[in-house]
Design an enzyme around this catalytic site. Structure first.
Site, PDB file in Angstrom:
ATOM      1  CB  SER A  44      -0.880   0.037   1.248  1.00 40.55           C
ATOM      2  OG  SER A  44      -1.742  -1.068   1.278  1.00 40.55           O
ATOM      3  CG  ASN A  67       2.219  -6.426   9.796  1.00 42.62           C
ATOM      4  OD1 ASN A  67       2.301  -5.238   9.521  1.00 42.62           O
ATOM      5  ND2 ASN A  67       1.199  -7.186   9.386  1.00 42.62           N
ATOM      6  CB  ILE A  69       4.799  -2.448   8.254  1.00 44.25           C
ATOM      7  CG1 ILE A  69       4.917  -3.976   8.295  1.00 44.25           C
ATOM      8  CG2 ILE A  69       5.773  -1.781   7.296  1.00 44.25           C
ATOM      9  CD1 ILE A  69       6.190  -4.593   7.869  1.00 44.25           C
ATOM     10  CB  CYS A 125      -3.838  -0.835   7.509  1.00 45.38           C
ATOM     11  SG  CYS A 125      -2.336  -1.157   8.440  1.00 45.38           S
TER      12      CYS A 125
HETATM   13  C1  LIG Z   1       4.239  -7.819   6.810  1.00 46.47           C
HETATM   14  C2  LIG Z   1       2.851  -7.537   6.306  1.00 46.47           C
HETATM   15  C3  LIG Z   1       2.595  -6.320   5.646  1.00 46.47           C
HETATM   16  C4  LIG Z   1       1.312  -6.041   5.168  1.00 46.47           C
HETATM   17  N1  LIG Z   1       1.094  -4.865   4.513  1.00 46.47           N
HETATM   18  C5  LIG Z   1      -0.137  -4.618   3.986  1.00 46.47           C
HETATM   19  C6  LIG Z   1      -0.372  -3.442   3.202  1.00 46.47           C
HETATM   20  O1  LIG Z   1       0.530  -2.638   2.940  1.00 46.47           O
HETATM   21  N2  LIG Z   1      -1.633  -3.247   2.743  1.00 46.47           N
HETATM   22  C7  LIG Z   1      -2.666  -4.129   2.964  1.00 46.47           C
HETATM   23  O2  LIG Z   1      -3.782  -3.896   2.502  1.00 46.47           O
HETATM   24  N3  LIG Z   1      -2.457  -5.267   3.667  1.00 46.47           N
HETATM   25  C8  LIG Z   1      -1.224  -5.529   4.174  1.00 46.47           C
HETATM   26  N4  LIG Z   1      -1.012  -6.691   4.879  1.00 46.47           N
HETATM   27  C9  LIG Z   1      -2.126  -7.652   5.053  1.00 46.47           C
HETATM   28  C10 LIG Z   1      -2.083  -8.753   3.990  1.00 46.47           C
HETATM   29  O3  LIG Z   1      -2.241  -8.254   2.689  1.00 46.47           O
HETATM   30  C11 LIG Z   1      -3.184  -9.806   4.271  1.00 46.47           C
HETATM   31  O4  LIG Z   1      -4.457  -9.188   4.217  1.00 46.47           O
HETATM   32  C12 LIG Z   1      -3.030 -10.479   5.611  1.00 46.47           C
HETATM   33  O5  LIG Z   1      -1.673 -10.648   5.960  1.00 46.47           O
HETATM   34  C13 LIG Z   1      -3.713 -11.852   5.674  1.00 46.47           C
HETATM   35  O6  LIG Z   1      -3.191 -12.723   4.694  1.00 46.47           O
HETATM   36  P1  LIG Z   1      -2.009 -13.803   4.994  1.00 46.47           P
HETATM   37  O7  LIG Z   1      -2.423 -14.580   6.209  1.00 46.47           O
HETATM   38  O8  LIG Z   1      -1.926 -14.608   3.738  1.00 46.47           O
HETATM   39  O9  LIG Z   1      -0.768 -13.003   5.239  1.00 46.47           O
HETATM   40  C14 LIG Z   1       0.263  -6.990   5.372  1.00 46.47           C
HETATM   41  C15 LIG Z   1       0.536  -8.193   6.029  1.00 46.47           C
HETATM   42  C16 LIG Z   1       1.801  -8.480   6.490  1.00 46.47           C
HETATM   43  C17 LIG Z   1       2.056  -9.799   7.170  1.00 46.47           C
END
Ligand SMILES: Cc1cc2nc3c(=O)[nH]c(=O)nc-3n(C[C@H](O)[C@H](O)[C@H](O)COP(=O)(O)O)c2cc1C
Length: 303
Positions: A44, A67, A69, A125
């Protein structure tokens, strides 16, 4: 056999990169595409560069990671240069954007429209600064304003990414659909969560609180997809804890037309995409399914 359609955009298979993981540079996104993902969603980004939180920003816990971030990114001008270098040949490129006001979203949409296939709005987020991310997606009025402003400015389909950290996700989903969202992604991270370092008696993350992702959140994501599928007509993209083809099938049966993968890449590497595609095709052949389309929502209805 694996191809799927999200509001008219064609994907050669139902797997895409989730926002925030390997999505900061063109080279990492091209690598993910070469590894079998049909689409990538960028990290993002906002109008201006944003530093995010200090380290530590991630910590491993049982069942996943937490996280915070803090939406660090180099701003739209820098990001545009990366997005332009992604191979769009038979791949879908999706930009994830965030802001605080309709005007910020509109400006971002106008800047990136010509170089992407879809735009995902990060209104979800959980550890964003006040006024951003989930502070929008937890409020129906704000969600409506941001989605409709973005949609008005966009020439490509707009996806609203939702937070599970609400009382009733179907209300927000219906609001986003009414505001013109072409598709919905769910879910962003769950929480807030916290991990405490018992040696120093302090939270591990600099921001103390963060969003939980990975295997542990999959049942929450599945139930959200299932409920939202019954509430809206727009296509749903499932995200949260996808590691295997079985996870993908669960999401599709719950009502998703595609899935995003994030945390699993940290554990399994980018090979996770080709492995899941191969296993999914095998599963479909064995069970007699000839398309993703016929599998969508199969867990609904009946006794
Ligand atoms: C390190 C990290 C950074 C992420 N950064 C974003 C982001 O910038 N924008 C967003 O919409 N989601 C972000 N997410 C969320 C992921 O896109 C996703 O919705 C969430 O991690 C669940 O999926 P997963 O279990 O496959 O990781 C982030 C997740 C992680 C772990």
């Amino acid at each position: 056999m694996l191809k799927t359609d999200i509001c008219g955009v064609q994907f050669r298979n139902p797997l895409m990169l989730a926002a925030g993981i390997m999505g900061s540079t063109a080279s990492s996104m091209n690598w993910v595409l070469k590894s079998g993902a049909a689409g990538v969603i960028s990290k993002s980004f906002s109008l201006k560069p944003h530093p995010g939180y200090k380290n530590p920003t991630t910590v491993a816990v049982d069942g996943g990671i937490i996280n915070a971030i803090g939406l660090s990114n180099p701003g739209v001008d820098n990001f545009k240069e990366e997005l332009k270098q992604i191979n769009r040949d038979n791949n879908v490129v999706i930009a994830s954007i965030y802001g605080a006001t309709p005007d910020e979203f509109t400006q971002l949409v106008e800047e990136i429209n010509p170089i992407v296939d879809m735009i995902e709005l990060n209104i979800s987020c959980p550890h964003a600064m006040e006024g951003y991310g989930a502070s929008i997606g937890q409020d129906c009025n704000l969600s409506h304003t941001i989605v409709s402003a973005s949609k008005d400015a966009s020439e490509v389909p707009v996806i609203a990414k939702l937070t599970p950290n609400v009382t009733d996700i179907t209300e927000i989903a219906k609001t986003c659909e009414n505001a013109g969202a072409d598709a919905l992604s769910l879910i962003n991270t769950v929480g807030p969560g916290m991990k405490i370092n018992i040696d120093v008696a302090k939270p591990v993350l600099f921001n103390k609180f963060g969003g939980m992702s990975g295997k542990a959140i999959k049942p929450i994501a599945i139930s959200n997809v299932y409920s939202v599928y019954e509430a809206v007509d727009v296509p749903i993209i499932g995200v949260g804890g996808v590691y295997t083809f079985e996870d993908v099938v669960e999401f599709i049966f719950a009502g998703a037309r595609a899935v995003q993968i994030g945390t699993a890449i940290m554990d399994e590497g980018v090979e996770v995409f080709s492995k899941i595609n191969n296993d999914l095709e095998e599963f479909m052949k064995n069970k007699g399914y000839s398309s993703i389309d016929e599998m969508v929502g199969l867990a609904h209805g009946g006794e």
